[in-house]
Motif scaffolding. Structure first.
Motif, PDB file in Angstrom:
ATOM      1  N   LEU A 256     -25.358 -18.831   9.281  1.00 15.60           N
ATOM      2  CA  LEU A 256     -26.253 -17.614   8.857  1.00 15.60           C
ATOM      3  C   LEU A 256     -25.392 -16.108   9.053  1.00 15.60           C
ATOM      4  CD1 LEU A 256     -28.829 -16.072   8.238  1.00 15.60           C
ATOM      5  CD2 LEU A 256     -29.352 -16.372  10.702  1.00 15.60           C
ATOM      6  N   GLU A 257     -24.660 -16.057  10.080  1.00 12.14           N
ATOM      7  CA  GLU A 257     -23.770 -14.798  10.362  1.00 12.14           C
ATOM      8  C   GLU A 257     -22.700 -14.741   9.215  1.00 12.14           C
ATOM      9  OE1 GLU A 257     -24.604 -12.547  12.353  1.00 12.14           O
ATOM     10  OE2 GLU A 257     -25.694 -13.483  14.090  1.00 12.14           O
TER      11      GLU A 257
ATOM     12  N   SER B 109     -25.329 -10.225  13.095  1.00  8.28           N
ATOM     13  CA  SER B 109     -26.168  -9.452  12.470  1.00  8.28           C
ATOM     14  C   SER B 109     -27.786 -10.110  12.879  1.00  8.28           C
ATOM     15  CB  SER B 109     -26.340  -9.530  10.906  1.00  8.28           C
ATOM     16  OG  SER B 109     -25.162  -9.302  10.392  1.00  8.28           O
ATOM     17  N   PHE B 110     -27.803 -11.326  13.592  1.00 12.38           N
ATOM     18  CA  PHE B 110     -28.990 -11.934  13.867  1.00 12.38           C
ATOM     19  C   PHE B 110     -29.076 -12.298  15.494  1.00 12.38           C
ATOM     20  CE2 PHE B 110     -28.771 -12.508   9.423  1.00 12.38           C
ATOM     21  CZ  PHE B 110     -30.490 -12.189   9.028  1.00 12.38           C
TER      22      PHE B 110
ATOM     23  N   TYR C 228     -27.895  -6.394   5.813  1.00  8.45           N
ATOM     24  CA  TYR C 228     -27.690  -6.754   7.328  1.00  8.45           C
ATOM     25  C   TYR C 228     -26.525  -6.418   8.215  1.00  8.45           C
ATOM     26  CZ  TYR C 228     -30.928 -10.127   5.181  1.00  8.45           C
ATOM     27  OH  TYR C 228     -32.072 -10.603   4.450  1.00  8.45           O
ATOM     28  N   MET C 229     -25.492  -5.906   7.421  1.00  3.84           N
ATOM     29  CA  MET C 229     -24.115  -5.361   7.920  1.00  3.84           C
ATOM     30  C   MET C 229     -24.635  -4.089   8.669  1.00  3.84           C
ATOM     31  SD  MET C 229     -23.803  -4.910   4.790  1.00  3.84           S
ATOM     32  CE  MET C 229     -22.768  -3.907   3.652  1.00  3.84           C
TER      33      MET C 229
ATOM     34  N   ALA D  73     -22.737 -15.866   6.282  1.00  9.33           N
ATOM     35  CA  ALA D  73     -23.428 -15.703   5.096  1.00  9.33           C
ATOM     36  C   ALA D  73     -23.932 -14.154   4.821  1.00  9.33           C
ATOM     37  CB  ALA D  73     -24.618 -16.697   4.704  1.00  9.33           C
ATOM     38  N   THR D  74     -24.106 -13.575   5.964  1.00  7.75           N
ATOM     39  CA  THR D  74     -24.449 -12.279   5.873  1.00  7.75           C
ATOM     40  C   THR D  74     -23.663 -11.229   6.300  1.00  7.75           C
ATOM     41  OG1 THR D  74     -25.809 -12.419   8.066  1.00  7.75           O
ATOM     42  CG2 THR D  74     -27.163 -12.769   6.240  1.00  7.75           C
ATOM     43  N   THR D  75     -22.352 -11.648   6.663  1.00  8.91           N
ATOM     44  CA  THR D  75     -21.776 -10.513   7.220  1.00  8.91           C
ATOM     45  C   THR D  75     -21.240  -9.569   6.495  1.00  8.91           C
ATOM     46  OG1 THR D  75     -19.325 -10.228   8.660  1.00  8.91           O
ATOM     47  CG2 THR D  75     -19.351 -11.776   6.583  1.00  8.91           C
TER      48      THR D  75
ATOM     49  N   ARG E 118     -23.073  -8.666   3.561  1.00 10.08           N
ATOM     50  CA  ARG E 118     -24.346  -8.788   2.693  1.00 10.08           C
ATOM     51  C   ARG E 118     -25.554  -7.706   3.360  1.00 10.08           C
ATOM     52  NH1 ARG E 118     -27.919 -13.886   0.742  1.00 10.08           N
ATOM     53  NH2 ARG E 118     -29.511 -13.235  -0.407  1.00 10.08           N
TER      54      ARG E 118
ATOM     55  N   ALA F  14     -26.118  -4.841  12.181  1.00 11.23           N
ATOM     56  CA  ALA F  14     -25.658  -5.899  13.170  1.00 11.23           C
ATOM     57  C   ALA F  14     -25.058  -5.000  14.397  1.00 11.23           C
ATOM     58  CB  ALA F  14     -24.524  -6.314  12.422  1.00 11.23           C
TER      59      ALA F  14
ATOM     60  N   TYR G  43     -18.107  -4.741   7.051  1.00 11.90           N
ATOM     61  CA  TYR G  43     -18.967  -6.233   7.626  1.00 11.90           C
ATOM     62  C   TYR G  43     -19.671  -5.750   8.718  1.00 11.90           C
ATOM     63  CZ  TYR G  43     -14.943  -8.041   4.834  1.00 11.90           C
ATOM     64  OH  TYR G  43     -14.115  -8.122   3.759  1.00 11.90           O
TER      65      TYR G  43
END
Length: 265
Positions: free
Chosen positions: A239-240, A216-217, A249-250, A242-244, A246, A253, A212
């Motif tokens: 958003l975080e 990420s953002f 993005y991880m 949803a992308t942890t 994905r 991060a 994870y």
């Protein structure tokens, strides 16, 4: 958390303020959400959790509030005193134990504790011997138990420097080093990547490893003031979440979190 005999009052205050800031809150809320993906498989039964170098209980209080029994181990009395105060304020004193000890040299009753879950969050970057540290982390975990390892992601360092400090030359230099420093505690750090730690966990007998990313953002958005706005923060947290887990993005991060199950012989 770094282990040191004492933290200065200024460093403790800065640490507590960091936890209350949007980026600190995201660190804990996303980590908790990732843990719950796996802890919910226990059917809601209370678990015995060991939080190594757990500081003032940022992770522990959330888990105790869900009915789990958490033992916090830390070398700093000031951190443990703060954790005790938080447990009292949160009404979870019966579910929190604080032990002053080195996280890699536990008292026998903890080392042989057969815990359901062991947390090693923001500790690995302060240690020289990563395989040895992870072996110590896994020792108190029962067969079939869950470990969670979190650390600063080395892939994020050049991005953070380029975006936040607007220093491309320093970002270029950061591509080829694993060394950094934390300003808050004035400590040297060795940065790792999930891709480096995963094989070590496998060698130590871990299976079903999940990767994870945390923040990420958030760390690449330069307008920190907006993050304090409730609506903006809520959108950012969604958003975080949803992308942890994905890709990609991880991988970039600010922090990586790995969960794994200790193999049952």
């Amino acid at each position: 958390m770094p282990e040191a005999p004492e933290k200065s009052d200024a460093a403790m205050k800065a640490w507590q303020e960091w936890q209350d800031a949007p980026w600190g809150r995201l660190r804990y809320s996303i980590a908790e959400a990732n843990l719950l993906r796996h802890l919910d498989a226990s059917g809601g039964e209370p678990l015995r959790i060991l939080d190594l170098a757990g500081g003032d209980g940022g992770d522990a209080m959330r888990l105790a509030a869900r009915g789990h029994h958490v033992t916090i181990v830390d070398h700093a009395p000031a951190m443990l005193a703060a954790a005790t105060g938080r447990a009292v304020a949160g009404g979870v004193t019966e579910l929190i134990d604080c032990v002053e000890a080195d996280a890699t040299d536990l008292p026998r009753d903890l080392a042989d504790g057969e815990f359901d879950v062991v947390l090693c969050h923001n500790f690995l970057q302060y240690m020289d011997d990563v395989p040895g540290t992870l072996a110590s982390v896994l020792a108190p975990l029962k067969s079939g138990g869950l470990v969670s390892v979190m650390a600063i992601n080395r892939h994020s360092a050049p991005l953070t420097i380029a975006v936040r400090e607007m220093d491309p030359a320093a970002a270029l230099a950061a591509l080829d080093t694993d060394q950094a420093r934390t300003r808050m505690f004035d400590s040297a750090l060795t940065l790792h990547t999930a891709e480096e730690i995963i094989p070590t966990l496998r060698t130590l007998g871990c299976r079903d490893i999940s990767h994870y990313g945390i923040r990420s953002f958030c760390d690449y958005i330069s307008d920190d003031a907006r993050k304090h706005e409730p609506d903006y923060y809520a959108d950012l947290e969604r958003l975080e979440l949803a992308t942890t887990a994905r890709p990609p993005y991880m991988h970039t991060a600010r922090l990586f979190q790995l969960t794994a199950w200790k193999h049952t012989d």
